[in-house]
Structure formats: C-alpha cells, structure tokens
Scaffold this motif. Sequence first.
Motif, PDB file in Angstrom:
ATOM      1  N   LYS A  39       0.759  -1.071   0.030  1.00 15.92           N
ATOM      2  CA  LYS A  39       0.055   0.049   0.175  1.00 15.92           C
ATOM      3  C   LYS A  39       0.943   1.368  -0.064  1.00 15.92           C
ATOM      4  O   LYS A  39       0.567   2.358  -0.559  1.00 15.92           O
ATOM      5  CB  LYS A  39      -0.734   0.010   1.306  1.00 15.92           C
ATOM      6  N   LEU A  40       2.089   1.245   0.725  1.00 14.73           N
ATOM      7  CA  LEU A  40       2.964   2.187   0.735  1.00 14.73           C
ATOM      8  C   LEU A  40       3.367   2.590  -0.592  1.00 14.73           C
ATOM      9  O   LEU A  40       3.522   3.842  -1.066  1.00 14.73           O
ATOM     10  CB  LEU A  40       4.123   2.185   1.679  1.00 14.73           C
ATOM     11  N   ASP A  41       3.943   1.630  -1.529  1.00 14.95           N
ATOM     12  CA  ASP A  41       4.118   1.631  -2.710  1.00 14.95           C
ATOM     13  C   ASP A  41       3.356   2.222  -3.579  1.00 14.95           C
ATOM     14  O   ASP A  41       3.397   3.281  -4.583  1.00 14.95           O
ATOM     15  CB  ASP A  41       4.704   0.400  -3.209  1.00 14.95           C
ATOM     16  N   GLN A  42       2.081   1.932  -3.581  1.00 16.75           N
ATOM     17  CA  GLN A  42       0.972   2.411  -4.378  1.00 16.75           C
ATOM     18  C   GLN A  42       0.731   3.882  -4.145  1.00 16.75           C
ATOM     19  O   GLN A  42       0.210   4.780  -5.116  1.00 16.75           O
ATOM     20  CB  GLN A  42      -0.429   1.551  -4.234  1.00 16.75           C
ATOM     21  N   ALA A  43       0.962   4.170  -2.963  1.00 12.37           N
ATOM     22  CA  ALA A  43       0.652   5.873  -2.518  1.00 12.37           C
ATOM     23  C   ALA A  43       1.975   6.492  -2.814  1.00 12.37           C
ATOM     24  O   ALA A  43       1.889   7.842  -2.773  1.00 12.37           O
ATOM     25  CB  ALA A  43       0.112   5.935  -1.280  1.00 12.37           C
ATOM     26  N   ALA A  44       3.034   5.894  -3.142  1.00 12.03           N
ATOM     27  CA  ALA A  44       4.245   6.836  -3.107  1.00 12.03           C
ATOM     28  C   ALA A  44       4.131   7.628  -4.393  1.00 12.03           C
ATOM     29  O   ALA A  44       3.503   7.474  -5.456  1.00 12.03           O
ATOM     30  CB  ALA A  44       5.391   5.657  -3.352  1.00 12.03           C
ATOM     31  N   SER A  45       5.014   8.621  -4.399  1.00 14.07           N
ATOM     32  CA  SER A  45       4.762   9.791  -5.365  1.00 14.07           C
ATOM     33  C   SER A  45       5.712   9.412  -6.535  1.00 14.07           C
ATOM     34  O   SER A  45       5.733  10.162  -7.725  1.00 14.07           O
ATOM     35  CB  SER A  45       5.123  11.028  -4.697  1.00 14.07           C
ATOM     36  N   THR A  46       6.992   8.617  -6.353  1.00 17.36           N
ATOM     37  CA  THR A  46       7.650   8.517  -7.353  1.00 17.36           C
ATOM     38  C   THR A  46       7.067   7.513  -8.532  1.00 17.36           C
ATOM     39  O   THR A  46       6.352   6.634  -8.311  1.00 17.36           O
ATOM     40  CB  THR A  46       8.929   7.717  -6.981  1.00 17.36           C
ATOM     41  N   PRO A  47       7.529   7.790  -9.919  1.00 20.80           N
ATOM     42  CA  PRO A  47       6.962   7.135 -11.064  1.00 20.80           C
ATOM     43  C   PRO A  47       7.552   5.912 -11.051  1.00 20.80           C
ATOM     44  O   PRO A  47       6.744   4.921 -11.218  1.00 20.80           O
ATOM     45  CB  PRO A  47       7.769   7.900 -12.133  1.00 20.80           C
ATOM     46  N   PHE A  48       8.475   5.308 -10.251  1.00 21.53           N
ATOM     47  CA  PHE A  48       9.012   4.219 -10.122  1.00 21.53           C
ATOM     48  C   PHE A  48       8.059   3.095  -9.445  1.00 21.53           C
ATOM     49  O   PHE A  48       7.951   2.042  -9.870  1.00 21.53           O
ATOM     50  CB  PHE A  48      10.486   3.940  -9.718  1.00 21.53           C
ATOM     51  N   HIS A  49       7.683   3.812  -8.213  1.00 19.93           N
ATOM     52  CA  HIS A  49       6.770   3.171  -7.311  1.00 19.93           C
ATOM     53  C   HIS A  49       5.250   2.980  -8.104  1.00 19.93           C
ATOM     54  O   HIS A  49       4.644   1.799  -8.004  1.00 19.93           O
ATOM     55  CB  HIS A  49       6.260   3.945  -6.032  1.00 19.93           C
ATOM     56  N   ALA A  50       5.019   3.794  -8.993  1.00 19.15           N
ATOM     57  CA  ALA A  50       3.786   3.843  -9.555  1.00 19.15           C
ATOM     58  C   ALA A  50       3.793   2.771 -10.922  1.00 19.15           C
ATOM     59  O   ALA A  50       2.627   2.075 -10.816  1.00 19.15           O
ATOM     60  CB  ALA A  50       3.471   5.177 -10.248  1.00 19.15           C
ATOM     61  N   VAL A  51       4.829   2.692 -11.558  1.00 16.85           N
ATOM     62  CA  VAL A  51       4.953   1.683 -12.553  1.00 16.85           C
ATOM     63  C   VAL A  51       5.146   0.373 -11.803  1.00 16.85           C
ATOM     64  O   VAL A  51       4.274  -0.572 -12.476  1.00 16.85           O
ATOM     65  CB  VAL A  51       6.154   1.869 -13.424  1.00 16.85           C
ATOM     66  N   LEU A  70      12.576  -7.971 -17.475  1.00 12.09           N
ATOM     67  CA  LEU A  70      11.420  -6.914 -17.313  1.00 12.09           C
ATOM     68  C   LEU A  70      11.630  -5.883 -18.386  1.00 12.09           C
ATOM     69  O   LEU A  70      12.398  -5.349 -18.294  1.00 12.09           O
ATOM     70  CB  LEU A  70      11.487  -6.373 -15.764  1.00 12.09           C
ATOM     71  N   ALA A  71      11.002  -5.930 -19.385  1.00  9.30           N
ATOM     72  CA  ALA A  71      10.889  -4.841 -20.439  1.00  9.30           C
ATOM     73  C   ALA A  71       9.977  -4.018 -20.274  1.00  9.30           C
ATOM     74  O   ALA A  71       8.508  -4.095 -20.332  1.00  9.30           O
ATOM     75  CB  ALA A  71      10.754  -5.824 -21.965  1.00  9.30           C
ATOM     76  N   LEU A  72      10.536  -2.661 -20.217  1.00 10.49           N
ATOM     77  CA  LEU A  72       9.466  -1.590 -19.859  1.00 10.49           C
ATOM     78  C   LEU A  72       9.284  -0.834 -21.394  1.00 10.49           C
ATOM     79  O   LEU A  72       9.755  -0.762 -22.178  1.00 10.49           O
ATOM     80  CB  LEU A  72      10.525  -0.490 -18.952  1.00 10.49           C
ATOM     81  N   GLN A 125      12.254  -1.855  -6.878  1.00 12.13           N
ATOM     82  CA  GLN A 125      13.358  -2.262  -7.149  1.00 12.13           C
ATOM     83  C   GLN A 125      13.811  -2.818  -8.526  1.00 12.13           C
ATOM     84  O   GLN A 125      14.610  -2.489  -9.180  1.00 12.13           O
ATOM     85  CB  GLN A 125      14.231  -2.916  -5.978  1.00 12.13           C
ATOM     86  N   ARG A 126      12.745  -3.782  -8.868  1.00 15.26           N
ATOM     87  CA  ARG A 126      13.051  -4.490 -10.052  1.00 15.26           C
ATOM     88  C   ARG A 126      12.620  -3.483 -10.980  1.00 15.26           C
ATOM     89  O   ARG A 126      13.417  -3.477 -12.538  1.00 15.26           O
ATOM     90  CB  ARG A 126      12.009  -5.587 -10.257  1.00 15.26           C
ATOM     91  N   VAL A 127      11.710  -2.609 -10.955  1.00 13.12           N
ATOM     92  CA  VAL A 127      11.531  -1.661 -11.941  1.00 13.12           C
ATOM     93  C   VAL A 127      12.874  -0.698 -12.139  1.00 13.12           C
ATOM     94  O   VAL A 127      12.980  -0.231 -13.199  1.00 13.12           O
ATOM     95  CB  VAL A 127      10.310  -0.652 -11.645  1.00 13.12           C
ATOM     96  N   THR A 128      13.406  -0.200 -10.876  1.00  5.81           N
ATOM     97  CA  THR A 128      14.536   0.665 -11.332  1.00  5.81           C
ATOM     98  C   THR A 128      15.613  -0.244 -11.856  1.00  5.81           C
ATOM     99  O   THR A 128      16.356   0.759 -12.701  1.00  5.81           O
ATOM    100  CB  THR A 128      14.900   0.968  -9.788  1.00  5.81           C
ATOM    101  N   LEU A 129      16.042  -1.412 -11.629  1.00  5.69           N
ATOM    102  CA  LEU A 129      16.938  -2.071 -12.383  1.00  5.69           C
ATOM    103  C   LEU A 129      16.687  -2.309 -13.752  1.00  5.69           C
ATOM    104  O   LEU A 129      17.623  -1.938 -14.833  1.00  5.69           O
ATOM    105  CB  LEU A 129      17.221  -3.472 -11.747  1.00  5.69           C
TER     106      LEU A 129
END
Length: 291
Positions: free
Chosen positions: A223-235, A279-281, A244-248
């Motif tokens: 729930k914290l991730d979903q509410a976080a403001s960074t695009p990384f958490h949103a994606v 993970l292909a973005l 972390q996986r999205v960041t890498l």
Amino acid sequence: MRTRRIGTVEVGVVGLGAMPLSVEGRPDEARAIAVIHAALDAGVTLIDTADSYHWHAGERGHNEELIARALAAHGGDPGSVLIATKGGRGRPGDGSWTVTGTPEHLLRACEGSLRRLGVDALDLYQLHKPDPAVPWAESVGALRVLLDAGKIRMAGLSNVTAEQISQAYEILGDGLVSVQNRYSPAVRDSEPELDLCRRLGIAFLPWSPLGGISRSSLDGPSKLDQAASTPFHAVAAERGVSPQRVTLAWLLARSPVIVPIPGASRPESVRDSAAAADLALSPDELARLNM
C-alpha cells in the motif's frame, strides 16, 4: 540471464554488490553465503567487492574472503564468475573511510586481494577512489604496471570524472574496461561519465543503483508503494512487481553499457534483482521514469 560485455567477458546484465554482506549490520555468515549462492543460481556472473569492505579494524578483506568461501562451497565453475575487486580505500574501524592512491599501496593491495581470493590474476581490479594527494597519472600507472605484470586481467575506475576517465584511457587503453560511479533514480549527475563510457565501449557499473527507492515487499507492491509519489513506485504498482525491479530494468534501458550491481543481504532480494533482466519496460513507462 541475458548478458552484456565487460572487456572481453560476457556477464549477466545484473550483478551483485557484495558490500552489505561485510559492513555494519551485516548478516551472519550462513545467510551471507546463501545470498551469494542465490545470486549464482539466478544467473548472476558478476560479483563486486573491495578489500575495504569490512566492519571492524583488523579484518581487511573480509568480503573477498567471504566470496572465496562461498564460491568454493557452491560447487559450480568458479571460472564462470567475474570477481571485480577494488583497492585504494581503507576503514580504520570507526566507521570512517580513508583514501590511499599511491602506487606502492595499490601494488600491495593487489597482492592481498590475490591471496584472499586464491587466484593467480584478478579478473577486474578497480581503483576505488582518486586520492587528491597523489597525481592521477601515478595512481593509474599502478594499474598499468599490474596489467603488464599479469597480476590483473582488466582494470577499472570508481568515483571518477569524465576528465579522469579520459586521462586513464590514455594510459590503460583497452585495458580500461569499467567505471563505477553512483547512479540511481535519486542521483543522476554521472551522465557525462556514462556517455563517455558508451562512446569508449567501457562498462558502466552503477553503485547504489536503488538510491531513492524505498524498501518494499518483494511479493508485490505494498500500500505504501501504491501511494508513493515516485514514478518508479507507480509503474511497479501497475506491473505488480517491486519498485527495485523496475529501477534495475530502467537502468538497463538507459544504456547498453550499464551493468547494475545492487547490494543484497537476503536471498529474496537477489532473486528479485535478477528478475529485472526479464522485465521489458514500454516506451511510455520509460518516458515517465526518465522525467
């Protein structure tokens, strides 16, 4: 795991930064070895260490010795793993870090790393940080001596500017294969160095690649991730994976010369990091993350 090139060697696109296994707050040895084994089992073939990765005074090389024991216990082919170590920094044991870039120190430090890792030549030896008290050409010249003597197979730099990379390339030529600078969602000031590495064909190994990304459940977005403001958490929330996986995955998409080396102190963290290789973005997601 798909691969990228460091010098003449193909390595998995996600490596392991082994520092957390030996510094303050480190896990016990059984768990530390389990982390390294999990990395190897997940296809990681690059492990980054340094002679200064330790906690208490008098245990220089703790991380190198730990890696050597873990590789010996794993049972696989140790020659299939590229061990990148570093020299030029020290830790008196009070939490501080020192810098010593004299040729004499670097030559001695290399011998110590060779002994602890139990090898005749180091796969990749990196100058940990420029010493402002020593001319840059002298410190880099020590790497040239080690290459010519066959003590190291490849050379690298860490915490350097584009100008220092260029000067080192004049001395080391194709022997210079890697640069380690801090680079992450929160710290992106090494763009000039990354661009130079791309043009020279030098691998760029971002240290602290997960900077700016909060801890989260590796089983899915919290729930914290979903509410976080960074695009990384949103994606991450949209994808159902960790930020972390999205960041890498974002880092891998930034440049073909990037090989991130995230740290880990749990096997679960290693497995999640390794999964970033698959993970292909999308272009839209990358545009959001690049802002």
